[in-house]
Design a protein around this motif. Structure first.
Motif, PDB file in Angstrom:
ATOM      1  N   ILE A 189       0.809  -1.221   0.000  1.00  0.00           N
ATOM      2  CA  ILE A 189       0.000   0.000   0.000  1.00  0.00           C
ATOM      3  C   ILE A 189       0.843   1.272   0.000  1.00  0.00           C
ATOM      4  CG2 ILE A 189      -1.529   1.381   1.502  1.00  0.00           C
ATOM      5  CD1 ILE A 189      -3.261  -1.081   1.819  1.00  0.00           C
ATOM      6  N   PRO A 190       1.953   1.350   0.764  1.00  0.00           N
ATOM      7  CA  PRO A 190       2.761   2.581   0.698  1.00  0.00           C
ATOM      8  C   PRO A 190       3.305   2.890  -0.693  1.00  0.00           C
ATOM      9  CG  PRO A 190       3.322   1.309   2.653  1.00  0.00           C
ATOM     10  CD  PRO A 190       2.425   0.441   1.829  1.00  0.00           C
ATOM     11  N   LEU A 191       3.332   1.899  -1.589  1.00  0.00           N
ATOM     12  CA  LEU A 191       3.802   2.114  -2.955  1.00  0.00           C
ATOM     13  C   LEU A 191       2.703   2.659  -3.864  1.00  0.00           C
ATOM     14  CD1 LEU A 191       5.868  -1.176  -3.257  1.00  0.00           C
ATOM     15  CD2 LEU A 191       6.728   1.112  -2.763  1.00  0.00           C
ATOM     16  N   ARG A 192       1.497   2.762  -3.354  1.00  0.00           N
ATOM     17  CA  ARG A 192       0.342   3.376  -4.020  1.00  0.00           C
ATOM     18  C   ARG A 192      -0.001   2.716  -5.368  1.00  0.00           C
ATOM     19  NH1 ARG A 192       0.746   9.848  -3.071  1.00  0.00           N
ATOM     20  NH2 ARG A 192      -1.500   9.676  -3.375  1.00  0.00           N
ATOM     21  N   PRO A 193      -0.229   1.409  -5.375  1.00  0.00           N
ATOM     22  CA  PRO A 193      -0.755   0.802  -6.598  1.00  0.00           C
ATOM     23  C   PRO A 193      -2.152   1.320  -6.865  1.00  0.00           C
ATOM     24  CG  PRO A 193      -0.961  -0.724  -4.773  1.00  0.00           C
ATOM     25  CD  PRO A 193      -0.174   0.458  -4.250  1.00  0.00           C
ATOM     26  N   ALA A 194      -2.604   1.188  -8.098  1.00  0.00           N
ATOM     27  CA  ALA A 194      -3.958   1.644  -8.420  1.00  0.00           C
ATOM     28  C   ALA A 194      -5.005   0.807  -7.711  1.00  0.00           C
ATOM     29  CB  ALA A 194      -4.183   1.592  -9.928  1.00  0.00           C
ATOM     30  N   MET A 195      -4.750  -0.511  -7.647  1.00  0.00           N
ATOM     31  CA  MET A 195      -5.745  -1.412  -7.071  1.00  0.00           C
ATOM     32  C   MET A 195      -5.089  -2.577  -6.346  1.00  0.00           C
ATOM     33  SD  MET A 195      -8.963  -1.726  -9.691  1.00  0.00           S
ATOM     34  CE  MET A 195      -8.080  -2.132 -11.195  1.00  0.00           C
ATOM     35  N   ILE A 196      -5.850  -3.102  -5.402  1.00  0.00           N
ATOM     36  CA  ILE A 196      -5.538  -4.363  -4.745  1.00  0.00           C
ATOM     37  C   ILE A 196      -6.546  -5.393  -5.244  1.00  0.00           C
ATOM     38  CG2 ILE A 196      -5.554  -5.608  -2.546  1.00  0.00           C
ATOM     39  CD1 ILE A 196      -3.127  -3.815  -2.817  1.00  0.00           C
ATOM     40  N   MET A 197      -6.031  -6.581  -5.592  1.00  0.00           N
ATOM     41  CA  MET A 197      -6.899  -7.681  -6.002  1.00  0.00           C
ATOM     42  C   MET A 197      -6.901  -8.739  -4.901  1.00  0.00           C
ATOM     43  SD  MET A 197      -6.616 -10.246  -9.313  1.00  0.00           S
ATOM     44  CE  MET A 197      -7.168  -9.012 -10.501  1.00  0.00           C
ATOM     45  N   PRO A 198      -7.941  -8.747  -4.058  1.00  0.00           N
ATOM     46  CA  PRO A 198      -8.051  -9.801  -3.052  1.00  0.00           C
ATOM     47  C   PRO A 198      -8.539 -11.096  -3.688  1.00  0.00           C
ATOM     48  CG  PRO A 198      -9.928  -8.328  -2.887  1.00  0.00           C
ATOM     49  CD  PRO A 198      -9.030  -7.765  -3.951  1.00  0.00           C
ATOM     50  N   THR A 199      -8.115 -12.217  -3.138  1.00  0.00           N
ATOM     51  CA  THR A 199      -8.425 -13.521  -3.716  1.00  0.00           C
ATOM     52  C   THR A 199      -9.370 -14.318  -2.819  1.00  0.00           C
ATOM     53  OG1 THR A 199      -6.396 -14.364  -2.704  1.00  0.00           O
ATOM     54  CG2 THR A 199      -6.267 -13.664  -4.985  1.00  0.00           C
ATOM     55  N   LYS A 200     -10.033 -15.320  -3.435  1.00  0.00           N
ATOM     56  CA  LYS A 200     -10.958 -16.206  -2.719  1.00  0.00           C
ATOM     57  C   LYS A 200     -12.027 -15.400  -1.976  1.00  0.00           C
ATOM     58  CE  LYS A 200      -8.301 -19.841  -3.700  1.00  0.00           C
ATOM     59  NZ  LYS A 200      -7.125 -19.158  -4.278  1.00  0.00           N
ATOM     60  N   VAL A 201     -12.502 -14.325  -2.575  1.00  0.00           N
ATOM     61  CA  VAL A 201     -13.485 -13.455  -1.915  1.00  0.00           C
ATOM     62  C   VAL A 201     -14.825 -14.181  -1.855  1.00  0.00           C
ATOM     63  CG1 VAL A 201     -14.684 -11.256  -1.986  1.00  0.00           C
ATOM     64  CG2 VAL A 201     -12.275 -11.394  -2.661  1.00  0.00           C
ATOM     65  N   GLY A 242     -17.645 -13.054   0.333  1.00  0.00           N
ATOM     66  CA  GLY A 242     -18.814 -12.267   0.693  1.00  0.00           C
ATOM     67  C   GLY A 242     -18.458 -10.850   1.090  1.00  0.00           C
ATOM     68  N   ALA A 243     -19.485 -10.086   1.443  1.00  0.00           N
ATOM     69  CA  ALA A 243     -19.301  -8.673   1.760  1.00  0.00           C
ATOM     70  C   ALA A 243     -18.424  -8.470   2.997  1.00  0.00           C
ATOM     71  CB  ALA A 243     -20.660  -8.006   1.959  1.00  0.00           C
ATOM     72  N   GLU A 244     -18.542  -9.348   3.983  1.00  0.00           N
ATOM     73  CA  GLU A 244     -17.762  -9.180   5.210  1.00  0.00           C
ATOM     74  C   GLU A 244     -16.264  -9.289   4.926  1.00  0.00           C
ATOM     75  OE1 GLU A 244     -16.754  -8.153   8.834  1.00  0.00           O
ATOM     76  OE2 GLU A 244     -18.806  -8.099   8.055  1.00  0.00           O
ATOM     77  N   TYR A 245     -15.911 -10.132   4.001  1.00  0.00           N
ATOM     78  CA  TYR A 245     -14.519 -10.274   3.566  1.00  0.00           C
ATOM     79  C   TYR A 245     -13.984  -8.925   3.085  1.00  0.00           C
ATOM     80  CZ  TYR A 245     -10.680 -12.723   1.025  1.00  0.00           C
ATOM     81  OH  TYR A 245      -9.475 -13.173   0.571  1.00  0.00           O
ATOM     82  N   ILE A 246     -14.784  -8.253   2.253  1.00  0.00           N
ATOM     83  CA  ILE A 246     -14.384  -6.952   1.700  1.00  0.00           C
ATOM     84  C   ILE A 246     -14.335  -5.890   2.789  1.00  0.00           C
ATOM     85  CG2 ILE A 246     -15.062  -5.089   0.140  1.00  0.00           C
ATOM     86  CD1 ILE A 246     -13.870  -7.515  -1.271  1.00  0.00           C
ATOM     87  N   ARG A 247     -15.289  -5.902   3.700  1.00  0.00           N
ATOM     88  CA  ARG A 247     -15.297  -4.889   4.763  1.00  0.00           C
ATOM     89  C   ARG A 247     -14.071  -5.033   5.665  1.00  0.00           C
ATOM     90  NH1 ARG A 247     -21.153  -5.389   4.274  1.00  0.00           N
ATOM     91  NH2 ARG A 247     -21.206  -7.210   5.630  1.00  0.00           N
ATOM     92  N   LYS A 248     -13.688  -6.261   5.973  1.00  0.00           N
ATOM     93  CA  LYS A 248     -12.489  -6.488   6.787  1.00  0.00           C
ATOM     94  C   LYS A 248     -11.247  -5.981   6.059  1.00  0.00           C
ATOM     95  CE  LYS A 248      -9.860 -10.178   9.072  1.00  0.00           C
ATOM     96  NZ  LYS A 248      -9.811 -11.644   9.389  1.00  0.00           N
TER      97      LYS A 248
END
Length: 291
Positions: A81-93, A95-101
């Motif tokens: 994150i300190p390198l400021r990429p445009a996006m993070i791609m989380p895997t094995k998502v 549900g919504a709670e996963y994203i909120r965490k």
């Protein structure tokens, strides 16, 4: 314009060095599947060096992190994150709670590093049956959400079926994901075509995805970039028709006509919207203002 997203293994310095020259609109630095557990730290270091020292030109930079049920994801975020990429791609998502965490932890790291909170966007990878069924909830779980991305290899394993080039086994998932993304007002990206040698199959698969409403497609080989870019770019015929639509609208306004037709077909709001999207895409790709 994001037609192609090219995966680059986080532990492959040669591919990363050439990442900005391979023609993809976005490059995904992969810290997950492409990297063995005992190489995670080394891969993060390589990606950090690449993002710090290399010029990737206009290529958008995306980081695929490890899943939240692994011991790696927080370190992935803390170092990337300190390198400021445009996006993070989380895997094995799943549900919504996963994203909120994930969103909460990203906000904490952004704040700790003096970055605008919410600056870095999300493109979740939906690759399980639960993730597909929860697609709309995932798509609306965070204001960071940029797009949904379908991962067919893990999904078909979860479905307990084979993965075929024709893709009948993922037809439902493709439809469900793109509908959820569009309902949420975000983009949708299709799974890679994994046969590096079959260019005809690649083109057919890309055209299928485009026909379903996908914005673009991920690729795992630089050889696939040009084909996918071409498929997801407006053709000269599409551009010409879209320009004719707007010319017909202009002429109708000059003549005070309420109803507009072109080539024997009434021009209604959906046709105008599609024409506008074509011209916006063409303008961005070619650097020419078609509107």
């Amino acid at each position: 314009m994001r037609r192609t997203m090219l995966f680059l293994p986080g532990n492959n310095p040669n591919m990363m060095m050439n990442g900005g020259l391979l023609g993809a609109d976005s490059i995904i630095f992969d810290l997950e599947d492409a990297v063995a557990p005992d190489q995670k730290d080394a891969a993060r270091d390589l990606v950090k060096q690449a993002l710090t020292a290399l010029d990737f030109g206009r290529c958008e930079r995306i980081i695929r992190i490890n899943a939240l049920d692994t011991p790696y994801w927080e370190t992935d975020l803390e170092e990337m994150i300190p390198l400021r990429p445009a996006m993070i791609m989380p895997t094995k998502v799943s549900g919504a709670e996963y994203i909120r965490k994930l969103d909460q932890r990203m906000s904490e790291i952004e704040a700790a590093n003096g970055l605008p909170v919410g600056e870095i966007r999300l493109i979740p990878l939906l690759e399980t049956t639960l993730g597909i069924e929860n697609a709309y909830g995932i798509a609306t779980a965070s204001p960071r959400m940029e797009a949904l991305y379908l991962g067919a290899e893990d999904l078909t394993a979860d479905l307990r079926c084979g993965r075929t080039k024709e893709g009948a086994e993922i037809a439902y998932a493709r439809g469900r994901l793109v509908c959820a993304a569009r309902a949420a007002g975000i983009e949708a990206y299709d799974t890679p075509f994994t046969d590096v040698e079959d260019m005809e199959g690649l083109e057919a698969d890309a055209r299928l995805a485009k026909g379903l409403g996908y914005t673009g497609k991920a690729v795992i080989s630089p050889r696939h970039v040009d084909c996918v870019n071409r498929v997801f770019s407006p053709s000269p015929q599409e551009i010409a028709y879209a320009r004719d639509v707007f010319e017909a609208i202009r002429q109708a306004k000059e003549q005070g006509k309420g109803a507009i037709s072109l080539r024997g077909k009434m021009i209604d709001a959906p046709i105008v919207q599609r024409a506008r999207l074509v011209l916006e895409a063409a303008s961005e790709i070619e650097g020419v203002n078609y509107l």
